[in-house]
Design a protein around this motif. Structure first.
Motif, PDB file in Angstrom:
ATOM      1  N   GLU A  16       9.386  17.702   1.687  1.00  0.00           N
ATOM      2  CA  GLU A  16       8.701  17.117   0.529  1.00  0.00           C
ATOM      3  C   GLU A  16       9.446  15.914  -0.057  1.00  0.00           C
ATOM      4  N   ASP A  17      10.747  15.852   0.094  1.00  0.00           N
ATOM      5  CA  ASP A  17      11.475  14.726  -0.491  1.00  0.00           C
ATOM      6  C   ASP A  17      11.241  13.409   0.256  1.00  0.00           C
ATOM      7  N   HIS A  18      10.520  13.437   1.385  1.00  0.00           N
ATOM      8  CA  HIS A  18      10.161  12.213   2.099  1.00  0.00           C
ATOM      9  C   HIS A  18       8.797  11.661   1.653  1.00  0.00           C
ATOM     10  N   VAL A  19       8.029  12.442   0.916  1.00  0.00           N
ATOM     11  CA  VAL A  19       6.693  12.022   0.494  1.00  0.00           C
ATOM     12  C   VAL A  19       6.725  10.753  -0.359  1.00  0.00           C
ATOM     13  N   PRO A  20       7.641  10.586  -1.311  1.00  0.00           N
ATOM     14  CA  PRO A  20       7.660   9.343  -2.094  1.00  0.00           C
ATOM     15  C   PRO A  20       7.839   8.087  -1.234  1.00  0.00           C
ATOM     16  N   ALA A  21       8.606   8.165  -0.172  1.00  0.00           N
ATOM     17  CA  ALA A  21       8.788   7.001   0.703  1.00  0.00           C
ATOM     18  C   ALA A  21       7.486   6.647   1.420  1.00  0.00           C
ATOM     19  N   VAL A  22       6.745   7.656   1.849  1.00  0.00           N
ATOM     20  CA  VAL A  22       5.452   7.408   2.499  1.00  0.00           C
ATOM     21  C   VAL A  22       4.479   6.804   1.485  1.00  0.00           C
ATOM     22  N   ARG A  23       4.472   7.339   0.275  1.00  0.00           N
ATOM     23  CA  ARG A  23       3.616   6.784  -0.783  1.00  0.00           C
ATOM     24  C   ARG A  23       3.961   5.311  -1.041  1.00  0.00           C
ATOM     25  N   ALA A  24       5.241   4.999  -1.118  1.00  0.00           N
ATOM     26  CA  ALA A  24       5.668   3.612  -1.369  1.00  0.00           C
ATOM     27  C   ALA A  24       5.221   2.689  -0.243  1.00  0.00           C
ATOM     28  N   TYR A  25       5.321   3.163   0.986  1.00  0.00           N
ATOM     29  CA  TYR A  25       4.895   2.380   2.150  1.00  0.00           C
ATOM     30  C   TYR A  25       3.391   2.096   2.084  1.00  0.00           C
ATOM     31  N   VAL A  26       2.599   3.118   1.807  1.00  0.00           N
ATOM     32  CA  VAL A  26       1.148   2.956   1.733  1.00  0.00           C
ATOM     33  C   VAL A  26       0.766   2.104   0.528  1.00  0.00           C
ATOM     34  N   ARG A  27       1.500   2.242  -0.569  1.00  0.00           N
ATOM     35  CA  ARG A  27       1.234   1.428  -1.759  1.00  0.00           C
ATOM     36  C   ARG A  27       1.332  -0.061  -1.416  1.00  0.00           C
ATOM     37  N   VAL A  28       2.317  -0.444  -0.621  1.00  0.00           N
ATOM     38  CA  VAL A  28       2.471  -1.846  -0.221  1.00  0.00           C
ATOM     39  C   VAL A  28       1.290  -2.287   0.656  1.00  0.00           C
ATOM     40  N   LEU A  29       0.876  -1.429   1.582  1.00  0.00           N
ATOM     41  CA  LEU A  29      -0.234  -1.772   2.475  1.00  0.00           C
ATOM     42  C   LEU A  29      -1.550  -1.944   1.727  1.00  0.00           C
ATOM     43  N   TYR A  30      -1.775  -1.127   0.694  1.00  0.00           N
ATOM     44  CA  TYR A  30      -3.065  -1.089   0.004  1.00  0.00           C
ATOM     45  C   TYR A  30      -2.964  -1.441  -1.470  1.00  0.00           C
ATOM     46  N   GLU A  31      -2.015  -2.297  -1.831  1.00  0.00           N
ATOM     47  CA  GLU A  31      -1.776  -2.612  -3.236  1.00  0.00           C
ATOM     48  C   GLU A  31      -3.000  -3.191  -3.947  1.00  0.00           C
ATOM     49  N   ASP A  32      -3.925  -3.793  -3.208  1.00  0.00           N
ATOM     50  CA  ASP A  32      -5.110  -4.387  -3.824  1.00  0.00           C
ATOM     51  C   ASP A  32      -6.333  -3.484  -3.763  1.00  0.00           C
ATOM     52  N   HIS A  33      -6.200  -2.289  -3.212  1.00  0.00           N
ATOM     53  CA  HIS A  33      -7.350  -1.393  -3.107  1.00  0.00           C
ATOM     54  C   HIS A  33      -7.754  -0.936  -4.511  1.00  0.00           C
ATOM     55  N   PRO A  34      -9.041  -0.997  -4.848  1.00  0.00           N
ATOM     56  CA  PRO A  34      -9.463  -0.636  -6.203  1.00  0.00           C
ATOM     57  C   PRO A  34      -9.244   0.841  -6.562  1.00  0.00           C
ATOM     58  N   ARG A  35      -9.072   1.689  -5.571  1.00  0.00           N
ATOM     59  CA  ARG A  35      -8.850   3.114  -5.838  1.00  0.00           C
ATOM     60  C   ARG A  35      -7.477   3.554  -5.325  1.00  0.00           C
ATOM     61  N   LEU A  36      -6.509   2.688  -5.476  1.00  0.00           N
ATOM     62  CA  LEU A  36      -5.163   2.973  -4.968  1.00  0.00           C
ATOM     63  C   LEU A  36      -4.600   4.277  -5.525  1.00  0.00           C
ATOM     64  N   ASP A  37      -4.751   4.531  -6.797  1.00  0.00           N
ATOM     65  CA  ASP A  37      -4.206   5.760  -7.381  1.00  0.00           C
ATOM     66  C   ASP A  37      -4.843   6.999  -6.765  1.00  0.00           C
ATOM     67  N   ASP A  38      -6.166   6.984  -6.575  1.00  0.00           N
ATOM     68  CA  ASP A  38      -6.844   8.111  -5.932  1.00  0.00           C
ATOM     69  C   ASP A  38      -6.366   8.277  -4.491  1.00  0.00           C
ATOM     70  N   LEU A  39      -6.253   7.171  -3.790  1.00  0.00           N
ATOM     71  CA  LEU A  39      -5.790   7.186  -2.404  1.00  0.00           C
ATOM     72  C   LEU A  39      -4.414   7.843  -2.305  1.00  0.00           C
ATOM     73  N   LEU A  40      -3.502   7.433  -3.169  1.00  0.00           N
ATOM     74  CA  LEU A  40      -2.144   7.975  -3.133  1.00  0.00           C
ATOM     75  C   LEU A  40      -2.105   9.447  -3.536  1.00  0.00           C
ATOM     76  N   LEU A  41      -2.957   9.842  -4.467  1.00  0.00           N
ATOM     77  CA  LEU A  41      -3.021  11.241  -4.883  1.00  0.00           C
ATOM     78  C   LEU A  41      -3.513  12.132  -3.735  1.00  0.00           C
ATOM     79  N   ILE A  42      -4.568  11.711  -3.057  1.00  0.00           N
ATOM     80  CA  ILE A  42      -5.084  12.480  -1.914  1.00  0.00           C
ATOM     81  C   ILE A  42      -4.038  12.549  -0.813  1.00  0.00           C
ATOM     82  N   LEU A  43      -3.438  11.422  -0.500  1.00  0.00           N
ATOM     83  CA  LEU A  43      -2.419  11.375   0.547  1.00  0.00           C
ATOM     84  C   LEU A  43      -1.269  12.326   0.229  1.00  0.00           C
ATOM     85  N   THR A  44      -0.804  12.304  -1.001  1.00  0.00           N
ATOM     86  CA  THR A  44       0.283  13.185  -1.425  1.00  0.00           C
ATOM     87  C   THR A  44      -0.108  14.650  -1.268  1.00  0.00           C
ATOM     88  N   GLU A  45      -1.301  14.985  -1.696  1.00  0.00           N
ATOM     89  CA  GLU A  45      -1.768  16.370  -1.604  1.00  0.00           C
ATOM     90  C   GLU A  45      -1.815  16.851  -0.156  1.00  0.00           C
TER      91      GLU A  45
END
Length: 129
Positions: A16-45
């Motif tokens: 689980e301690d690697h999940v924030p790094a994956v979130r950060a990586y995806v955040r950079v890829l999709y920083e302009d996505h209008p539903r970025l927060d939802d995307l990251l929440l689903i991915l984390t779950e």
């Protein structure tokens, strides 16, 4: 139309301690996505579920995240190493255990989602528009 090959693939230790790094990586890829927060929440779950409920969370385990499709209609595939009691993701009654709301959250936020299992692994995917 979705790409047939991953735009990017990330494999990381099933901890689980690697999940924030994956979130950060995806955040950079999709920083302009209008539903970025939802995307990251689903991915984390879904990643957390893979780590907690499959062999991916055991010593030496890993989780792979494939990102497919265009930036405005991405598809994410979370692949684990299967095992434990139930291979495919399933709803739990929140009254019976800690948690149990994760897949309901995924259902509510994702445009589409699903899972495929085979001996030795499960791929849980979601799309978000």
């Amino acid at each position: 139309m979705l790409a047939t090959r991953p735009v990017t693939t990330v494999t990381f230790p099933g901890q689980e301690d690697h999940v924030p790094a994956v979130r950060a990586y995806v955040r950079v890829l999709y920083e302009d996505h209008p539903r970025l927060d939802d995307l990251l929440l689903i991915l984390t779950e879904l990643i957390t579920n893979a780590v907690r409920h499959t062999r991916s969370g055991e010593r030496g385990g890993a989780v792979t995240v494939n990102v497919l499709g265009p930036p405005y209609e991405p598809r994410f595939e979370i692949q684990d190493q299967g095992g434990k009691a139930h291979s495919e993701p399933r709803h739990r009654d929140p009254a019976d255990a800690e948690g149990g709301y994760g897949l309901r959250l995924v259902e509510a936020l994702a445009s589409r989602w699903g899972a495929d299992s085979w001996p030795g692994g499960t791929r849980t995917w979601f799309e978000i528009r």
